[in-house]
Design an enzyme around this catalytic site. Structure first.
Site, PDB file in Angstrom:
ATOM      1  N   ASP A  65       0.916  -1.126   0.063  1.00 11.96           N
ATOM      2  CA  ASP A  65       0.075   0.050  -0.231  1.00 11.96           C
ATOM      3  C   ASP A  65       1.038   1.219  -0.003  1.00 11.96           C
ATOM      4  OD1 ASP A  65      -1.601   2.131   0.393  1.00 11.96           O
ATOM      5  OD2 ASP A  65      -2.828   1.126   2.133  1.00 11.96           O
ATOM      6  N   VAL A  66       0.764   1.835  -1.142  1.00 11.30           N
ATOM      7  CA  VAL A  66       1.683   3.190  -1.108  1.00 11.30           C
ATOM      8  C   VAL A  66       1.453   4.519  -0.249  1.00 11.30           C
ATOM      9  CG1 VAL A  66       2.224   2.684  -3.548  1.00 11.30           C
ATOM     10  CG2 VAL A  66       0.587   4.187  -3.145  1.00 11.30           C
ATOM     11  N   ASN A  92       2.954   6.206  -9.622  1.00  8.34           N
ATOM     12  CA  ASN A  92       1.896   6.022 -10.524  1.00  8.34           C
ATOM     13  C   ASN A  92       0.534   5.897  -9.817  1.00  8.34           C
ATOM     14  OD1 ASN A  92       0.531   5.153 -13.150  1.00  8.34           O
ATOM     15  ND2 ASN A  92       0.058   3.309 -12.077  1.00  8.34           N
ATOM     16  N   TYR A 158      -9.512  14.746  -5.744  1.00  5.14           N
ATOM     17  CA  TYR A 158      -8.538  13.960  -6.588  1.00  5.14           C
ATOM     18  C   TYR A 158      -7.784  15.482  -7.197  1.00  5.14           C
ATOM     19  CZ  TYR A 158      -7.014  11.774 -11.084  1.00  5.14           C
ATOM     20  OH  TYR A 158      -6.399  11.138 -12.055  1.00  5.14           O
ATOM     21  N   LYS A 162      -3.726  16.163  -7.189  1.00  5.59           N
ATOM     22  CA  LYS A 162      -2.953  16.220  -8.280  1.00  5.59           C
ATOM     23  C   LYS A 162      -2.249  17.516  -8.375  1.00  5.59           C
ATOM     24  CE  LYS A 162      -3.813  11.822  -9.941  1.00  5.59           C
ATOM     25  NZ  LYS A 162      -2.802  10.819  -9.930  1.00  5.59           N
TER      26      LYS A 162
HETATM   27  P1  NAD Z   1      -6.056   2.178 -12.848  1.00  2.00           P
HETATM   28  O1  NAD Z   1      -7.136   2.167 -11.784  1.00  2.00           O
HETATM   29  O2  NAD Z   1      -6.009   1.254 -13.835  1.00  2.00           O
HETATM   30  O3  NAD Z   1      -4.718   1.997 -11.937  1.00  2.00           O
HETATM   31  C1  NAD Z   1      -4.481   2.493 -10.785  1.00  2.00           C
HETATM   32  C2  NAD Z   1      -3.623   1.431  -9.998  1.00  2.00           C
HETATM   33  O4  NAD Z   1      -3.294   2.334  -8.775  1.00  2.00           O
HETATM   34  C3  NAD Z   1      -3.916   0.227  -9.752  1.00  2.00           C
HETATM   35  O5  NAD Z   1      -3.050  -0.746  -9.913  1.00  2.00           O
HETATM   36  C4  NAD Z   1      -4.312   0.225  -8.386  1.00  2.00           C
HETATM   37  O6  NAD Z   1      -4.195  -1.154  -7.669  1.00  2.00           O
HETATM   38  C5  NAD Z   1      -3.355   0.943  -7.581  1.00  2.00           C
HETATM   39  N1  NAD Z   1      -3.422   1.697  -6.185  1.00  2.00           N
HETATM   40  C6  NAD Z   1      -4.686   2.052  -5.933  1.00  2.00           C
HETATM   41  N2  NAD Z   1      -4.315   2.434  -4.670  1.00  2.00           N
HETATM   42  C7  NAD Z   1      -3.253   1.852  -4.379  1.00  2.00           C
HETATM   43  C8  NAD Z   1      -2.383   1.806  -3.203  1.00  2.00           C
HETATM   44  N3  NAD Z   1      -3.066   2.382  -1.872  1.00  2.00           N
HETATM   45  N4  NAD Z   1      -1.203   1.350  -2.941  1.00  2.00           N
HETATM   46  C9  NAD Z   1      -0.832   0.904  -4.232  1.00  2.00           C
HETATM   47  N5  NAD Z   1      -1.439   0.884  -5.442  1.00  2.00           N
HETATM   48  C10 NAD Z   1      -2.542   1.244  -5.515  1.00  2.00           C
HETATM   49  O7  NAD Z   1      -5.953   3.652 -13.101  1.00  2.00           O
HETATM   50  P2  NAD Z   1      -4.962   4.196 -14.378  1.00  2.00           P
HETATM   51  O8  NAD Z   1      -5.705   4.939 -15.151  1.00  2.00           O
HETATM   52  O9  NAD Z   1      -3.943   3.137 -14.953  1.00  2.00           O
HETATM   53  O10 NAD Z   1      -4.275   5.321 -13.442  1.00  2.00           O
HETATM   54  C11 NAD Z   1      -2.757   5.247 -13.123  1.00  2.00           C
HETATM   55  C12 NAD Z   1      -2.511   6.903 -12.782  1.00  2.00           C
HETATM   56  O11 NAD Z   1      -2.755   7.779 -13.700  1.00  2.00           O
HETATM   57  C13 NAD Z   1      -3.283   7.283 -11.502  1.00  2.00           C
HETATM   58  O12 NAD Z   1      -2.351   7.980 -10.722  1.00  2.00           O
HETATM   59  C14 NAD Z   1      -4.113   8.130 -12.091  1.00  2.00           C
HETATM   60  O13 NAD Z   1      -4.769   9.188 -11.321  1.00  2.00           O
HETATM   61  C15 NAD Z   1      -3.559   8.886 -13.277  1.00  2.00           C
HETATM   62  N6  NAD Z   1      -4.425   9.410 -14.543  1.00  2.00           N
HETATM   63  C16 NAD Z   1      -5.316   8.595 -15.222  1.00  2.00           C
HETATM   64  C17 NAD Z   1      -5.789   9.041 -16.055  1.00  2.00           C
HETATM   65  C18 NAD Z   1      -7.062   8.187 -16.974  1.00  2.00           C
HETATM   66  O14 NAD Z   1      -7.561   8.893 -17.672  1.00  2.00           O
HETATM   67  N7  NAD Z   1      -6.771   6.884 -16.972  1.00  2.00           N
HETATM   68  C19 NAD Z   1      -5.947  10.376 -16.337  1.00  2.00           C
HETATM   69  C20 NAD Z   1      -5.026  11.184 -15.560  1.00  2.00           C
HETATM   70  C21 NAD Z   1      -4.267  10.670 -14.616  1.00  2.00           C
END
Ligand code: NAD
Length: 261
Positions: A65-66, A92, A158, A162
């Site tokens: 857990d990060v 990430n 959120y 960010k």
């Molecule tokens: P996703 O939900 O597919 O992946 C998110 C990952 O974070 C998952 O593997 C999840 O298990 C992990 N996670 C969540 N809580 C955690 C914790 N406490 N400890 C460890 N891991 C944890 O989403 P994604 O789209 O791949 O998102 C990745 C990053 O990109 C995030 O920071 C998200 O905010 C950012 N982001 C995504 C988008 C988009 O449109 N997909 C847009 C802007 C920013």
């Protein structure tokens, strides 16, 4: 190919799916060794490890857990134990909770801040404390969002997190530039990952999102991974404190695209 990355060790938080998994696979293409962190999706992380190993690369899946210091420390230890060091740290992991702000519970507010912002601090702290005594150069890549700049009603926690990641990245970049530790930020727009699965399964919401993007298409996780690999490599060796937007132009005020206003 970014040949300077061959053999380098990376930790990627939240790497079991979505953007994190895509970065893990992209790094492995550069013959890097990857610690893939997962929180609950062991199967997703194992799948990524298997895919990397099948292609002759090396990776390990580690639960953590990060938002907990012992969590990020376990990731660092895994990098040292399995691969003998750590060169690149990708913060990430992230999540979001939708709610009108006046209804957000303190618990949910803290959860979003703990994972999206404190998790980035803890990951960066672990990486810095590993590199500094060794006088080792390093690269930290933080996953922010277009919502570090674009306000997002019903997602205040959120957007706040960010926004914090942006200034944290810039502050760290300045603080550790003398040690040649680079700290950069990626701000994705709308990317096709599990975080958006429910929204994008609805054709109306998918179309609405597309209409907010000047390039009129949702991004792929690989688009973000390609930015991450460049930021990890020496090709970006003079870049620090930057945010690289990977958003098809989403932050360019697309409401003005037809000359309105
Ligand atoms: P996703 O939900 O597919 O992946 C998110 C990952 O974070 C998952 O593997 C999840 O298990 C992990 N996670 C969540 N809580 C955690 C914790 N406490 N400890 C460890 N891991 C944890 O989403 P994604 O789209 O791949 O998102 C990745 C990053 O990109 C995030 O920071 C998200 O905010 C950012 N982001 C995504 C988008 C988009 O449109 N997909 C847009 C802007 C920013």
């Amino acid at each position: 190919m970014y040949t300077d990355l061959t053999g380098k060790v990376a930790v990627i938080t939240g790497g079991s799916k979505g953007i994190g998994q895509s970065i893990a696979l992209r790094f492995a293409q550069e013959q890097m060794k990857v610690v893939i962190n997962y929180h609950s999706d062991k199967a997703g992380a194992d799948k990524a490890v298997d895919a990397i190993k099948e292609n002759g690369g090396d990776a390990v899946a580690i639960q953590a857990d990060v938002s907990k210091e012992e969590g990020v420390n376990a990731l660092l230890k895994a990098a040292e134990d399995n691969f003998g060091g750590m060169d690149i740290w990708v913060n990430n992991a992230g999540m979001e909770i939708k709610s009108p702000t006046h209804e957000v519970s303190l618990e949910d507010w803290k959860k979003v801040l703990d994972i999206n912002l404190t998790g980035v601090f803890l990951g960066a702290k672990a990486a810095l404390n590993y590199w500094l005594p060794k006088k080792q150069e390093g690269s930290i890549i933080n996953m922010s969002s277009v919502h570090q700049q674009i306000p997002w009603p019903t997602f205040a926690s959120y957007a706040t997190a960010k926004g914090g990641v942006k200034l944290f990245t810039e502050t760290l970049a300045m603080e550790y530039a003398p040690q040649n530790i680079r700290v950069n930020n990626i701000a994705p727009g709308a990317i096709n990952t599990p975080i958006n699965a429910e929204k994008f399964a609805d054709p109306k919401q998918y179309q609405e999102t597309q209409d907010m993007i000047p390039m009129a298409k949702i991004g792929d996780p690989e688009d973000v991974a390609n930015a991450a690999v460049w930021l990890a490599s020496n090709q970006s060796k003079y870049v620090t404190g930057e945010t690289l937007y990977v958003d098809g132009g989403m932050k360019l005020y697309p409401a003005f695209k037809d000359g309105k206003g």
